[in-house]
Scaffold this active site. Structure first.
Site, PDB file in Angstrom:
ATOM      1  CG  ASP A  75      -1.798  -1.057   0.953  1.00 50.47           C
ATOM      2  OD1 ASP A  75      -2.468  -1.569  -0.043  1.00 50.47           O
ATOM      3  OD2 ASP A  75      -2.612  -1.688   1.507  1.00 50.47           O
ATOM      4  CG  ASP A 115      14.540  -1.001  -0.943  1.00 50.14           C
ATOM      5  OD1 ASP A 115      13.342  -1.737  -0.014  1.00 50.14           O
ATOM      6  OD2 ASP A 115      14.686  -1.234  -1.214  1.00 50.14           O
ATOM      7  CG  ASP A 139      15.530  -9.131   1.933  1.00 50.98           C
ATOM      8  OD1 ASP A 139      15.864 -10.274   2.257  1.00 50.98           O
ATOM      9  OD2 ASP A 139      14.923  -7.980   1.604  1.00 50.98           O
ATOM     10  NE  ARG A 174      18.572 -38.444  -0.085  1.00 47.48           N
ATOM     11  CZ  ARG A 174      17.619 -38.591   1.027  1.00 47.48           C
ATOM     12  NH1 ARG A 174      17.183 -37.369   1.749  1.00 47.48           N
ATOM     13  NH2 ARG A 174      16.933 -39.587   0.051  1.00 47.48           N
ATOM     14  CG  MET A 181      13.246 -15.038   2.182  1.00 44.05           C
ATOM     15  SD  MET A 181      12.457 -14.535   2.858  1.00 44.05           S
ATOM     16  CE  MET A 181      10.780 -15.542   2.757  1.00 44.05           C
ATOM     17  CG  HIS A 284       7.416 -16.109   4.547  1.00 44.68           C
ATOM     18  ND1 HIS A 284       7.034 -16.383   3.158  1.00 44.68           N
ATOM     19  CD2 HIS A 284       7.927 -15.087   4.232  1.00 44.68           C
ATOM     20  CE1 HIS A 284       7.110 -15.931   2.609  1.00 44.68           C
ATOM     21  NE2 HIS A 284       6.453 -14.351   2.764  1.00 44.68           N
ATOM     22  NE  ARG A 287       8.953 -11.548   5.937  1.00 46.98           N
ATOM     23  CZ  ARG A 287       8.060 -10.752   5.340  1.00 46.98           C
ATOM     24  NH1 ARG A 287       9.072 -11.337   4.596  1.00 46.98           N
ATOM     25  NH2 ARG A 287       7.226 -11.034   5.362  1.00 46.98           N
TER      26      ARG A 287
HETATM   27  O1  F6P Z   1      12.383  -8.590   1.721  1.00 46.99           O
HETATM   28  C1  F6P Z   1      12.524  -9.336   3.020  1.00 46.99           C
HETATM   29  C2  F6P Z   1      11.639 -10.783   1.897  1.00 46.99           C
HETATM   30  O2  F6P Z   1      11.421 -11.116   3.324  1.00 46.99           O
HETATM   31  C3  F6P Z   1      12.657 -10.900   0.789  1.00 46.99           C
HETATM   32  O3  F6P Z   1      13.666 -11.437   1.927  1.00 46.99           O
HETATM   33  C4  F6P Z   1      11.759 -12.358   0.326  1.00 46.99           C
HETATM   34  O4  F6P Z   1      12.252 -12.242  -1.025  1.00 46.99           O
HETATM   35  C5  F6P Z   1      10.207 -11.152   0.311  1.00 46.99           C
HETATM   36  O5  F6P Z   1      10.128 -10.418   0.993  1.00 46.99           O
HETATM   37  C6  F6P Z   1       9.291 -12.208   0.906  1.00 46.99           C
HETATM   38  O6  F6P Z   1       8.236 -11.279   0.301  1.00 46.99           O
HETATM   39  P1  F6P Z   1       6.956 -11.694   0.837  1.00 46.99           P
HETATM   40  O7  F6P Z   1       6.357 -12.146   2.067  1.00 46.99           O
HETATM   41  O8  F6P Z   1       5.982 -11.235   0.306  1.00 46.99           O
HETATM   42  O9  F6P Z   1       6.608 -13.877   0.033  1.00 46.99           O
END
Ligand code: F6P
Length: 360
Positions: A75, A115, A139, A174, A181, A284, A287
């Protein structure tokens, strides 16, 4: 009449966002200021959805991942999706965003974001909004700061995954490929690859050749090591030089969502060597979760400095880490692009000195 700070969190979430919200609010309350939060990033600023940030509201936040304010990475007030009778249209809602700061008597907005969110903050600043930015992203690819909060936690999560992949790779002889990410920068892959003892680390900043990867795997086999660990940053291009995407998000600052290169590399290695390969996408998980101690401290230092600058009447700045110190730079500096891993930097040199294959 109380003075008031506003806070919003924009873009993809990162561990440590709540620690910044807490630090900003605590700093404000201790100086007799009030703090309010806008919900779901700039969407809440446009639709005037707020929450009062009281001492009780921010209690118990330090260790919590995510953001209690909600966030989104779509947004943009200058290009805001609005549902009309003739379908979805994009409108410039930036005047409304600035007006809602005034309506809520916000003396300065603390915008915590990457950014995209900070570029928006800069543009809103040019329309008269008083804003201080706080750099966030797992990142670690923002200009004008040595480190963003969230990165350290993401690296710890990726390192833990590599530790786990090692044991199963060794048992089954293996090659395990882990896709991480980082968007178009290889910071998470390089740092966790070194911390997690990877044999091959591919990052977007260094062009890769299959032969180099195969030579490394063969060298290990010659040494009696019948398994290998390959880390691949999601921004690494495929053999034709194209980025590998999994979806497109119209209206987002970064429109394409990367993903899928790990499986491609695993397929190529298996085809060439006959060794069984498996690809894992950590996704994720990087994150989520509780921020590391480092990220809690960095986020807290950023939040305190941002609040202090705002309460002393400054704006148009972004707090940043320079060496060991928190400083402030003009916020427009962050909007100039992203910060790739320096290919001649110490981290790359360290990996090379250890004999890791970087794909070249
Ligand atoms: O910028 C953070 C990030 O987790 C990146 O590493 C990844 O490419 C992107 O966001 C994933 O975005 P989304 O949560 O929209 O899938």
């Amino acid at each position: 009449m109380h003075k008031r700070l506003g806070v919003l969190t924009g873009g993809g979430d990162a561990p440590g966002l709540n620690a910044v919200i807490r630090a900003v609010t605590r700093s404000a309350l201790r100086q007799g200021w009030e703090a309010i939060g806008f919900l779901d990033g700039y969407a809440g600023l446009i639709s005037n959805r707020t929450v009062g940030l009281t001492s009780n509201y921010i209690s118990g936040l330090l260790h919590r991942g995510g953001t209690i304010l909600g966030s989104n990475n779509r947004d943009n007030p200058f290009h805001f999706p609005v549902q009309t009778e003739s379908g979805l249209k994009y409108k410039d809602m930036s005047d409304q965003a600035v007006a809602n700061l005034d309506r809520n008597k916000v003396d300065c907005l603390i915008a915590i974001g990457g950014d995209g969110s900070l570029a928006i903050a800069h543009e809103l600043g040019q329309k008269g909004a008083r804003i201080i930015g706080v750099p966030k992203t797992i990142d670690n690819d923002l200009l004008a700061t040595d480190q963003t909060f969230g990165f350290d936690t993401a690296v710890a999560t990726a390192t833990d995954a590599l530790d786990k992949l090692h044991t199963t790779a060794e048992s089954h002889h293996r090659v395990m490929v882990l896709e991480l990410m980082g968007r178009h920068a290889g910071w998470i892959a390089l740092a966790s690859g070194i911390a997690g003892g990877a044999d091959v680390i591919l990052i977007p900043e260094i062009p890769w050749h299959l032969d180099s990867i195969l030579a490394k795997i063969q060298q290990r086999r010659n040494e009696g090591k019948h398994f290998s660990i390959v880390v691949v940053a999601e921004g690494v291009p495929d053999p034709t030089g194209k980025s590998v995407y999994r979806r497109e998000i119209p209206g987002a600052h970064h429109r394409f969502r990367l993903g899928g290169i790990g499986a491609i590399i695993a397929g190529l290695i298996e085809q060439a060597t006959g060794i069984e390969c498996r690809a894992t996408v950590l996704g994720h998980l990087q994150r989520g979760g509780s921020p590391s101690a480092f990220d809690r401290i960095l986020a807290t230092r950023y939040g305190v400095m941002a609040a202090q600058l705002a309460m002393s009447g400054q704006h148009g700045l972004m707090v940043c880490l320079k060496g060991q110190e928190i400083e402030a730079v003009p916020i427009h500096l962050v909007a100039r692009g992203t910060r790739p891993v320096p290919t001649e930097g110490q981290l790359v040199q360290t990996a090379r000195a250890l004999g890791l294959c970087l794909g070249d």
